[in-house]
Write an enzyme that holds these catalytic residues in place. Structure first.
Site, short mmCIF file in Angstrom:
data_model
loop_
_atom_site.label_atom_id
_atom_site.label_comp_id
_atom_site.label_asym_id
_atom_site.label_seq_id
_atom_site.Cartn_x
_atom_site.Cartn_y
_atom_site.Cartn_z
N ASP A 364 -11.32 33.06 -1.55
CA ASP A 364 -10.53 33.27 -0.35
C ASP A 364 -9.13 33.68 -0.77
O ASP A 364 -8.61 33.18 -1.75
CB ASP A 364 -10.48 31.99 0.46
CG ASP A 364 -11.67 31.90 1.36
OD1 ASP A 364 -11.95 32.89 2.06
OD2 ASP A 364 -12.36 30.86 1.35
N ASP A 401 13.32 24.74 11.11
CA ASP A 401 11.91 25.07 10.97
C ASP A 401 11.43 24.60 9.59
O ASP A 401 11.85 25.10 8.55
CB ASP A 401 11.74 26.59 11.11
CG ASP A 401 10.28 27.00 11.09
OD1 ASP A 401 9.43 26.11 10.86
OD2 ASP A 401 10.01 28.20 11.30
N GLU A 405 7.29 29.12 5.74
CA GLU A 405 7.77 30.44 6.14
C GLU A 405 9.24 30.34 6.59
O GLU A 405 10.08 31.13 6.18
CB GLU A 405 6.91 31.00 7.29
CG GLU A 405 5.50 31.37 6.89
CD GLU A 405 4.54 30.19 6.98
OE1 GLU A 405 5.00 29.05 7.20
OE2 GLU A 405 3.33 30.41 6.83
N PHE A 434 7.88 25.75 18.05
CA PHE A 434 6.81 26.72 18.30
C PHE A 434 5.78 26.10 19.23
O PHE A 434 5.40 24.95 19.08
CB PHE A 434 6.15 27.06 16.96
CG PHE A 434 5.00 28.01 17.09
CD1 PHE A 434 5.21 29.38 17.10
CD2 PHE A 434 3.70 27.54 17.21
CE1 PHE A 434 4.15 30.26 17.21
CE2 PHE A 434 2.63 28.41 17.32
CZ PHE A 434 2.86 29.77 17.32
N ALA A 436 1.99 27.14 21.39
CA ALA A 436 0.94 28.15 21.47
C ALA A 436 1.18 29.08 22.66
O ALA A 436 0.70 30.20 22.68
CB ALA A 436 -0.42 27.47 21.59
N THR A 438 4.39 30.07 24.06
CA THR A 438 5.45 31.05 23.85
C THR A 438 5.24 31.84 22.57
O THR A 438 5.63 32.98 22.47
CB THR A 438 6.81 30.35 23.75
OG1 THR A 438 6.75 29.46 22.63
CG2 THR A 438 7.11 29.55 25.00
N ARG A 439 4.60 31.22 21.60
CA ARG A 439 4.40 31.79 20.27
C ARG A 439 5.72 32.27 19.68
O ARG A 439 5.81 33.31 19.05
CB ARG A 439 3.36 32.90 20.33
CG ARG A 439 1.95 32.30 20.55
CD ARG A 439 0.90 33.31 20.93
NE ARG A 439 0.77 34.34 19.93
CZ ARG A 439 0.67 35.63 20.21
NH1 ARG A 439 0.69 36.03 21.47
NH2 ARG A 439 0.53 36.51 19.26
N LYS A 452 12.63 33.74 17.21
CA LYS A 452 11.89 34.61 16.29
C LYS A 452 10.41 34.41 16.57
O LYS A 452 9.96 33.32 16.95
CB LYS A 452 12.25 34.30 14.84
CG LYS A 452 11.83 32.93 14.31
CD LYS A 452 12.28 32.78 12.86
CE LYS A 452 11.50 31.73 12.10
NZ LYS A 452 11.74 30.35 12.49
N ASP A 583 -18.42 28.17 7.41
CA ASP A 583 -18.68 28.56 6.03
C ASP A 583 -20.05 28.07 5.58
O ASP A 583 -20.57 28.50 4.57
CB ASP A 583 -17.64 27.95 5.09
CG ASP A 583 -16.32 28.70 5.11
OD1 ASP A 583 -16.36 29.90 5.46
OD2 ASP A 583 -15.29 28.11 4.80
#
Lengths: 743, 559
Positions: A364, A401, A405, A434, A436, A438-439, A452, A583
């Protein structure tokens, strides 16, 4: 890591920046170790389960066990050593006969030979017991974690109120839990049995099983629903449906595997056993026919005496492949043990062996080839926006944050533009997490809102505030996506005016050293295929950067299964690792399937190995351990057979010199007397087993190389070495016997 | 030095000729699908002759059954001709009835391509027996070997259907052996060999004595005797007899014709499996093993015989005892090695008279029996060693062993070791029994270690389907006839059946992909591995016997 899309898991839906662990144990909690990050550690990191080769306790136990293993019912499983044992009994009887005065040779000589033959059997038993003992010690450690606990069994798993549910529950011993029972586990309690979370989210300390101290998140549904008995819930609560009956749990299986209780001979082991048995029969023929040959020779030469049974038995034991015969089962057990030391539990020896045959690796992308998370590498400002302005806004939006990232954005801004982190609290900034819906995430400070997020989310946000999304920036966004990166657009709303500041380029970072690793694999003839959910363009660019041989983009479970089948139809053996329920079909189809310990129960059932570290890079190590197992067997077989040549030169002249004095010229080692020659060969034959135990347990050192290079190397070391070593060894033992006046 | 050049020319020349011959044999035995109409016409002819039997392609089991059935017929026909020869025509010299155990031994011997002869042809066999009981078997028995090799190679090429035995045996006989034998016989007649069906010639010597000179269809007999790794001579003394080997040139030709087909068989094998480089490695290993023995034999034979040791004479021409002086001292050991390397067994010197270590070389050749081995079966025997080498080497590169992209697993190893075991069983147990019973000890002409060598040689020769004799052994006794007869038959068919079964089992497997991690069978490393396996396994099995025979004899000689 699975590449599927799972609605319940925002991390997977939005592989970009804005994800937070669902469960926060404390406000503003410190960054928590997650599987992805741990996987990002170096693949060959030190293992914490290794133990020294000879532990006093194990050695003591092994010595006792090697006596118990003299039981012929045990020995008969190993034809080579069984023959040695029969020989030991025979010579012991001859020794007793000599003691009462009617022996074929002196009692001292027969007695010493008999003793050393018994030692040969014992040494082989010791090797096996050592390997088993190491496994047992491992199992003991595991068993300690398998405490018997009380479990709260729910009689009404579905109830209107929590109180009602708890009221109807009962406390039972964990050993009484059956499959499909439902239990409630509260913070601080041990999970009583293996199962699937059907309700609740909690952090669980799995260090007992994995050795990893950081807790992991377990939640109902999705790919992180499996829990293991013996692990402890740290926060919150879980409702778990038990998936195994007592004694069939994961820990139980691990224990029985490492103890070797269920050890069955692997296909290659069976084939080798046949070869060794055949060699034993051939040498039996050689030695049995030597008696008539000798009688003829004595008659013909008119001098000397026919060869004695003692000498023939000694010759037989020296010739039959006792070195490999005595170490064979130890090698197999040690192979499993090495897997465990690498924190991988193989469900069968067959799986370990198959690992060596693998010629295609499905890896992966995320966590294996690239670091688990994308990182910011570039700021691209919108038209009319200063780049420092963009960097500043981006950093501000990311200060709170905690995702990798987000942190990478802060670091980039600091490194490139010298922007220091600011104290968010003092600025009265309010972090917007964050979601789900407004993302987006961001910060509200001094009446300015900075956000962002993905391009489309920001576009919607900006347009709602009557702003516009510049077309030039859209091109920048597209170009980043085309290069395989993730564009993260930054916008601000200042005094009711929304404007897009620019875009941050988030990039997959290929792990250091992985390219060299793949080149190594290629030299070993192993093809690597990268599996990713990314689009083909992105996949191709990462594949090229990482140096994999092939890739599968936009991978679905079906596509994965198809890829495996295609490779197998082409005669290849495929290894893969996975964790998700989807999987499972691919894991079941693959020849070597490593399930991540963090994965679902279904994935673990479908795989034939479980990686406790949940480190997908481990696959490479697994292949090497498999190869090492086979190489060790092959090398010691070669060594064992090559040894025989010298033993002939020791024993044949000694056995026949009374009949044909001229044969004394074959005594090229110049051994002192016929008796010392035979004795030296027998002693060498016994001691070499002991000497090679460390090699059998550790395995022959394996360097990734082409087959031809490996063969040349091993042939030189174990073939040529096997020819020469006993000449030296036997001569030295003979010299020692002379010095000790035993010759 | 001349001897060296002479040997290199003969062996090298034959090796060079074997290349085109291998190509031809493949064309004959396993024609490609797009072969020309004339070749296809031949196959149609063979199919018509075989009738119903030749119709279907056979899997390995059916192929073996067909081969065994055919061999039973061969045995029975030959047995019948020998048993009734005194009633049958073409018996100008009035040969008598043959003793029962000798008939069994002889029929077994010629059926199994051994041609061990416990009799002297010119004083025992009628012309009809020579032609109808023995000579046709000299064509058919190597044809069986060639057919079996073609079938095995097809199996290893992955074809589940291994061809049709009845077609293959005709291809081998009529397209390979008969044409080559015709060419060879013509050359031999040019060289002065008799080819006649009239009875013995009568001559009066200078002293006035009446002499009967045996003769017959010698050239025809000799050609196939050499080419088909048969070795059964027309005359008792085989190719030492001046009418069976008249000149230096017939000797050179005869030597070459011993090894040419076995050499070509390796190339045919390579062509059918489509791996010429692998074939070249195997060929190289075989050549090395045989070359080493030739060098050894020539070297050891350059010392004078032991009888001269105490005599006050100087002898620099090597051991000339038992040699035909018209061929020189090196031709004897060369032939001795070549004839035992292949399962030929014809002789051009007295092996009993070779120096002890020279005598060991032919024995080693028979113990190994795979460089280059009998027609077809040499390569088949080598295949067993290849499987073992692949198994050991495969493990050492860290993979489940594979040969030609198919996994070598328990079943294949089991079969391979069975073949290995059978051979040591026949030679060692046979010799052991005869060494301590009057069956053996009463038949020896020499005492001591040399007598032991004679018995060891006899069983080695029977087990290797070689047929040469150390001589000096009174072997025409019922115990020798029966024991060697049984050994010859078992040692013929077990090593053919077992490898065919292995090939069949491999053919049924899913082929694996080849990569840099796969053990290569096409390089020098594998050649070394194969050589080591052959030498070490052979040495370990037979060293004690050798030590009590030729080696001790040599060492005593040195005292």
């Amino acid at each position: 890591m699975s590449t599927q899309t799972d609605n319940r898991n925002p991390r997977r839906e939005e592989p970009a920046a804005h994800s937070k662990p669902i469960v926060e144990t404390s406000a503003g909690g410190k960054p928590r170790s997650r599987p992805g990050e741990r996987a990002a550690l170096d693949a060959t990191r030190g293992t914490d389960r290794s133990r020294p080769l000879f532990e006093r306790e194990i050695v003591t136990k092994a010595i006792r066990a090697s006596l118990a293993k003299l039981d012929p019912r045990h020995q008969v499983r190993n034809p080579v050593m069984f023959v040695v044992e029969v020989g030991s009994v025979l010579t012991t009887i001859l020794f007793l006969q000599a003691l009462v005065g009617t022996g074929e040779a002196s009692a001292a000589f027969t007695g010493v030979i008999a003793a050393w033959l018994w030692f040969t059997v014992l040494f082989a038993n010791f090797a096996e017991a050592m390997a088993e003992g190491r496994g047992k010690a491992q199992a003991e450690a595991l068993r300690r974690t398998k405490k018997q606990t009380l479990a709260r069994r729910l009689r009404q798993p579905v109830s209107d109120t929590e109180q009602e549910r708890i009221r109807t529950s009962e406390m039972v011993a964990s050993t009484l839990l059956r499959r499909d029972d439902v239990v409630l586990v509260m913070a601080g309690e041990f999970i009583p049995a293996d199962g699937d979370v059907i309700e609740g989210v909690a952090s669980v300390d799995e260090s007992a099983v994995t050795g990893e101290s950081a807790p992991v998140v377990r939640e109902s549904g999705g790919d992180r629903s499996a829990v293991t008995g013996g692990t402890r819930v740290i926060s919150d609560w879980l409702v778990v449906r038990v998936s195994s009956n007592p004694g069939e749990g994961f820990l139980d299986r691990m224990i029985s595997m490492v103890e070797g209780a269920k050890r069955q001979k692997t296909p290659n082991e069976i084939a080798l056993d046949i070869l060794l048995t055949a060699l034993t029969i051939i040498f039996l023929l050689v030695c049995v026919t030597l008696l008539p040959f000798s009688i003829y020779s004595v008659n013909a030469a008119g001098q000397g005496t026919p060869v004695t049974i003692t000498v023939l038995v000694a010759l037989l034991v020296c010739l039959i492949p006792t070195t490999i015969g005595g170490l064979l089962s130890a090698i197999g057990i040690a192979g499993m043990d090495r897997m465990i030391q690498a924190n991988v539990i193989a469900m069968s020896g067959r799986a370990v062996e198959a690992a060596g045959d693998v010629d295609t690796l499905l890896l992966d992308k995320t966590g294996t080839i690239t670091l688990g998370n994308r990182q910011a590498t570039e700021f691209i400002p919108a038209e009319g926006v200063h780049i420092e302005e963009l960097a500043d806004a981006a950093q501000l939006a990311s200060l709170a944050d905690e995702t990798p990232e987000g942190r990478s954005i802060v670091v980039l801004a600091k490194d490139q533009y010298g922007l220091r982190g600011r104290d968010v609290e003092r600025m009265h900034a309010q972090f917007v997490p964050f979601t789900a819906q407004t993302r987006m995430s961001g910060v509200d400070v001094d009446g300015t809102a900075i956000r962002k997020g993905a391009a489309d989310a920001i576009q919607r946000f900006v347009e709602c505030q009557r702003g516009t999304f510049p077309a030039a920036l859209q091109r920048a966004v597209d170009s980043i996506a085309k290069q395989g990166g993730t564009p993260l657009v930054v916008a601000s709303v200042k005094r009711g005016k929304a404007s897009v500041l620019g875009v941050i380029h988030l990039k997959d970072i290929v792990k250091g050293g992985i390219r060299e690793r793949f080149a190594q694999l290629r030299r070993m003839g192993i093809k690597t295929i990268m599996i990713t959910g990314d689009n083909p363009l992105t996949a191709a660019s990462i594949a090229a950067e990482a140096g994999v041989d092939d890739y599968l983009a936009e991978a679905t479970p079906e596509a994965k299964l198809k890829l495996i089948r295609e490779n197998q139809a082409g005669g290849r053996l495929v290894a893969m690792c996975g964790d998700g329920t989807n999987d499972a079909p691919a894991l079941a189809q693959a020849d070597v399937a490593v399930a991540m310990n963090t994965g679902t129960q279904a994935a673990k059932e479908a795989g034939n190995m479980v990686d406790l570290d949940s480190n997908p890079t481990k696959l490479i190590e697994v292949v090497e351990i498999g190869k090492q197992l086979l190489i060790t067997r092959g090398a010691l077989t070669t060594f064992s057979i090559a040894n025989d040549v010298s033993k002939y030169f020791a024993i044949i002249p000694a056995a026949f010199v009374s009949t044909y004095p001229a044969l004394g010229k074959l005594n090229i080692m110049g051994l002192a007397t016929p008796q010392s020659a035979i004795l030296s060969a027998v002693i060498f034959n016994a001691l070499i087993i002991i000497a090679l135990i460390p090699l059998a347990l550790r395995g022959v050192r394996h360097k990734p190389a082409k087959a031809t290079a490996l063969l040349t190397r091993n042939l030189l070391i174990y073939g040529v070495g096997g020819l020469i070593a006993p000449f030296v060894g036997i001569k030295l033992i003979d010299l020692a016997l002379v010095v000790l006046r035993l010759a | 030095m001349t001897a060296f050049i002479f040997i290199v020319l003969i062996v090298g020349g034959t090796a060079a000729l074997s290349w085109p011959l291998g190509r031809y044999i493949q064309w004959a035995m396993d024609p490609a699908a797009d072969v020309g109409p004339r070749r296809r016409g031949l196959d149609r002819l063979f199919e018509r002759i075989a009738g119903k039997l030749g119709r279907d392609a056979q899997g390995w089991k059916k192929y073996i059954l067909a081969m065994l059935a055919f061999n039973v017929v061969m045995f029975v026909v030959s047995f019948a001709f020998l048993a009734f020869q005194h009633y049958l025509p073409l018996n100008p010299d009035g040969m008598k009835a043959i003793e029962g155990s000798l008939i069994f031994n002889t029929a077994a011997s010629f059926t199994s391509n051994t041609n061990l002869q416990h009799y002297s042809g010119e004083s025992t066999m009628s012309y009809l027996s020579q032609l109808c009981a023995l000579m046709w078997l000299q064509f058919v028995s190597p044809a069986v070997g060639l057919a079996a090799l073609a079938a095995m190679a097809r199996g290893l090429a992955g074809r589940q259907q291994m061809g049709n035995f009845f077609i293959d045996v005709q291809r081998a006989t009529f397209l390979v052996l008969v044409p080559l034998a015709l060419i060879m016989a013509t050359l031999m007649v040019q060289g002065g060999m008799p080819m006649t069906l009239s009875g013995a010639a009568h001559a009066t010597t200078l002293e006035g004595a009446e002499q009967v000179i045996a003769r017959g269809p010698v050239a025809a007999f000799l050609a196939i005797k050499q080419l088909g790794t048969n070795g059964g001579g027309f005359f008792g003394p085989n190719s030492t007899h001046p009418l069976e080997n008249p000149t230096f040139w017939t000797n050179v030709l005869a030597t070459m014709s011993i090894i040419i087909i076995p050499m070509a068989c390796v190339w045919m094998f390579g062509r059918i499996i489509g791996r010429m480089r692998h074939a070249a490695v195997v060929f190289g290993v075989m050549l090395l093993l045989m070359g080493t023995r030739i060098a050894g034999a020539v070297l050891f034979e350059s010392a004078p015989t032991r009888a001269f040791a105490s005599l006050p004479i100087e002898q620099t021409d090597g051991n000339l005892e038992g040699k035909e002086l018209r061929f020189g001292a090196a031709a004897g050991p060369l032939w001795a090695v070549v004839t035992t390397s292949t399962s030929n067994g014809s002789v051009n010197c007295m092996h009993d008279s070779l120096n002890p270590l020279t005598g060991l070389m032919p024995m080693i050749g028979m113990w190994l029996n795979e460089d280059f081995g009998g027609v077809g079966v040499g390569m088949i025997n080598m295949f067993v060693y290849i499987i073992l080498a692949v198994f050991l080497a495969g493990m050492m590169v860290g993979r489940t062993p594979e040969y030609l992209n198919r996994r070598v697993e328990a079943r294949e190893v089991k079969l391979a070791v069975l073949a290995l075991l059978a051979q040591s069983l026949f030679i060692l147990v046979g010799t052991a029994v005869f060494a301590v019973t009057p069956w053996g000890t009463k038949t020896l002409n020499n005492a001591g270690a040399h007598g032991f060598s004679e018995m060891l040689y006899e069983f080695s020769s029977a087990s290797a389907n070689n047929g040469s004799g150390f001589e000096g052994l009174g072997d025409n006794t019922p115990p020798w006839n029966i024991a060697t007869g049984v050994v010859m038959l078992l040692a013929r068919f077990i090593p053919i059946i077992v490898p065919l079964a292995i090939a069949g089992s491999l053919a049924a497997k899913r082929p694996t992909a080849q990569s840099a991690g796969t053990l290569g069978v096409e390089d020098g490393t594998f050649g070394v591995m194969l050589t080591a396996v052959v030498v070490i396994i052979g040495a370990l099995t037979f060293f004690p016997a050798a030590a009590l025979g030729p080696i001790v004899e040599h060492l005593q000689f040195m005292v």
